[in-house]
Enzyme design. Structure first.
Site, mmCIF file in Angstrom:
data_model
loop_
_atom_site.group_PDB
_atom_site.id
_atom_site.type_symbol
_atom_site.label_atom_id
_atom_site.label_comp_id
_atom_site.label_asym_id
_atom_site.label_seq_id
_atom_site.Cartn_x
_atom_site.Cartn_y
_atom_site.Cartn_z
ATOM 1 N N HIS A 9 -7.386 -4.777 9.759
ATOM 2 C CA HIS A 9 -7.047 -4.270 8.537
ATOM 3 C C HIS A 9 -5.827 -5.031 8.117
ATOM 4 O O HIS A 9 -4.903 -5.219 8.813
ATOM 5 C CB HIS A 9 -6.967 -2.893 8.267
ATOM 6 C CG HIS A 9 -5.900 -2.033 8.796
ATOM 7 N ND1 HIS A 9 -6.290 -1.163 9.612
ATOM 8 C CD2 HIS A 9 -4.695 -2.140 8.474
ATOM 9 C CE1 HIS A 9 -4.939 -0.599 10.168
ATOM 10 N NE2 HIS A 9 -4.097 -1.014 9.302
ATOM 11 N N ASP A 47 0.730 -1.197 0.017
ATOM 12 C CA ASP A 47 -0.249 -0.092 -0.094
ATOM 13 C C ASP A 47 1.065 1.287 -0.036
ATOM 14 O O ASP A 47 2.083 1.156 0.187
ATOM 15 C CB ASP A 47 -0.903 -0.126 1.201
ATOM 16 C CG ASP A 47 -0.342 -0.330 2.410
ATOM 17 O OD1 ASP A 47 0.847 -0.518 2.423
ATOM 18 O OD2 ASP A 47 -0.920 -0.756 3.436
ATOM 19 N N ASN A 63 -7.863 -3.124 13.995
ATOM 20 C CA ASN A 63 -9.317 -3.504 13.565
ATOM 21 C C ASN A 63 -9.413 -4.390 12.518
ATOM 22 O O ASN A 63 -10.422 -4.573 11.804
ATOM 23 C CB ASN A 63 -10.026 -2.265 13.150
ATOM 24 C CG ASN A 63 -9.390 -1.469 11.856
ATOM 25 O OD1 ASN A 63 -8.474 -2.024 11.398
ATOM 26 N ND2 ASN A 63 -9.776 -0.434 11.363
ATOM 27 N N GLU A 111 -9.565 -1.826 5.083
ATOM 28 C CA GLU A 111 -10.297 -1.637 6.387
ATOM 29 C C GLU A 111 -11.723 -2.380 6.357
ATOM 30 O O GLU A 111 -12.201 -3.176 5.342
ATOM 31 C CB GLU A 111 -10.810 0.046 6.399
ATOM 32 C CG GLU A 111 -9.652 0.782 6.417
ATOM 33 C CD GLU A 111 -8.900 1.103 7.691
ATOM 34 O OE1 GLU A 111 -9.222 0.384 8.505
ATOM 35 O OE2 GLU A 111 -8.443 2.195 7.903
HETATM 36 C C1 GLP Z 1 -0.416 0.284 8.626
HETATM 37 C C2 GLP Z 1 -0.143 -0.455 7.290
HETATM 38 C C3 GLP Z 1 -0.467 -1.957 7.482
HETATM 39 C C4 GLP Z 1 0.307 -2.387 8.827
HETATM 40 C C5 GLP Z 1 -0.292 -1.819 10.018
HETATM 41 C C6 GLP Z 1 -0.085 -2.177 11.388
HETATM 42 O O1 GLP Z 1 -1.890 0.803 8.671
HETATM 43 N N1 GLP Z 1 -0.886 -0.163 6.310
HETATM 44 O O2 GLP Z 1 0.233 -2.722 6.478
HETATM 45 O O3 GLP Z 1 0.104 -3.779 9.082
HETATM 46 O O4 GLP Z 1 -0.372 -0.392 9.970
HETATM 47 O O5 GLP Z 1 1.356 -1.590 11.777
HETATM 48 P P1 GLP Z 1 2.198 -1.807 13.170
HETATM 49 O O6 GLP Z 1 2.987 -2.931 12.549
HETATM 50 O O7 GLP Z 1 2.891 -0.514 13.116
HETATM 51 O O8 GLP Z 1 1.328 -2.155 14.128
#
Ligand code: GLP
Length: 245
Positions: free
Chosen positions: A138, A67, A136, A143
């Site tokens: 995702h 992304d 949540n 989402e």
């Molecule tokens: C972001 C990214 C996701 C990632 C998520 C969790 O929203 N787009 O790909 O998995 O955060 O991030 P973290 O690893 O910092 O908890």
């Protein structure tokens, strides 16, 4: 689903890096899907260490990131492209032309999404997709409520995701409102998935991912349908799964 329970972040990083490194050694032309966020950072550090010490080569691998924020250029320190350069790509021998990102600065974002999807297909799909998980549920930026048959698309980020990611920005107002993300169907087409989760803020998400209903309201639950998922998580992230086993 294979579960690898690790004792701490250090072990998570080593185990996850080993899985990626083995894949690259076995198939030096592999297509790897990369994720951003805090969770995979240490994994990328281990890959860099290994590249320096053992000369594992990424010269012929292709990368597709999950992304990217809409409106942030690769030079913007908050863009995911910048993150990947800083935390992995500039330290290994991957060729620039083999790096792929959805470009959130394009005027025609719909077309960019279609092109990204086509480009993944042209390279024969993703061999190993690395994933983190949002609180949540995702995955990528899919989402809750994202259709399971979605391809790469534009998303409006939820307030909770913008809040969670605000720590990287000067203020919440600087967090983009939209992003481009591989869709759920894009992710599911990967031949193998490696999902990393660490700490108690992921406990509920991991529990629902593994034992909850397969429901678009909780995007990660779709992974129950994938034939080859490995979850590497610590005992905190796995605590509810262990308690309900
Ligand atoms: C972001 C990214 C996701 C990632 C998520 C969790 O929203 N787009 O790909 O998995 O955060 O991030 P973290 O690893 O910092 O908890």
């Amino acid at each position: 689903m294979d579960i690898i329970k690790v004792k701490d972040h250090e072990e998570l990083n080593s185990v996850a890096a080993k899985i990626v490194i083995e894949k690259v050694k076995k198939n030096p032309n592999a297509t790897i899907g990369f994720a951003t966020g805090g969770t995979p950072l240490g994994t990328y550090k281990k890959m860099i260490e290994d590249h320096r010490q053992n000369k594992t080569s990424y010269r012929n691998i292709r990368s597709f990131n999950l992304d990217e924020y809409v409106g942030l250029t690769p030079e913007n320190p908050n863009s995911y492209r910048f993150y990947m350069e800083k935390n992995l790509f500039s330290h290994i021998d991957i060729q620039k032309s083999n790096i792929h990102f959805p470009d959130g600065t394009k005027i025609d974002l719909e077309r960019e999404c279609t092109n990204y999807e086509t480009s993944i297909k042209r390279f024969g799909g993703i061999d190993l997709q690395i994933l983190g998980i949002g609180r949540n549920g995702h995955i990528g930026f899919n989402e809750p409520g994202t259709p399971f048959d979605s391809q790469t698309h534009i998303v409006e980020l939820t307030p909770s995701t913008r809040q969670a990611n605000a720590r990287y920005f000067m203020s919440i107002n600087d967090v983009p409102t939209h992003a481009l993300t591989m869709g759920i169907a894009t992710i599911l087409k990967s031949k193998e998935i490696l999902l990393l989760a660490f700490g108690e803020e992921k406990t509920e998400a991991i529990h629902r991912l593994m034992t909850g209903d397969i429901d678009e309201k909780f995007p990660a639950s779709v992974l129950q349908k994938h034939p080859k998922v490995t979850i590497v998580a610590d005992s905190k992230a796995l605590s509810e799964v262990i308690a309900s086993a």
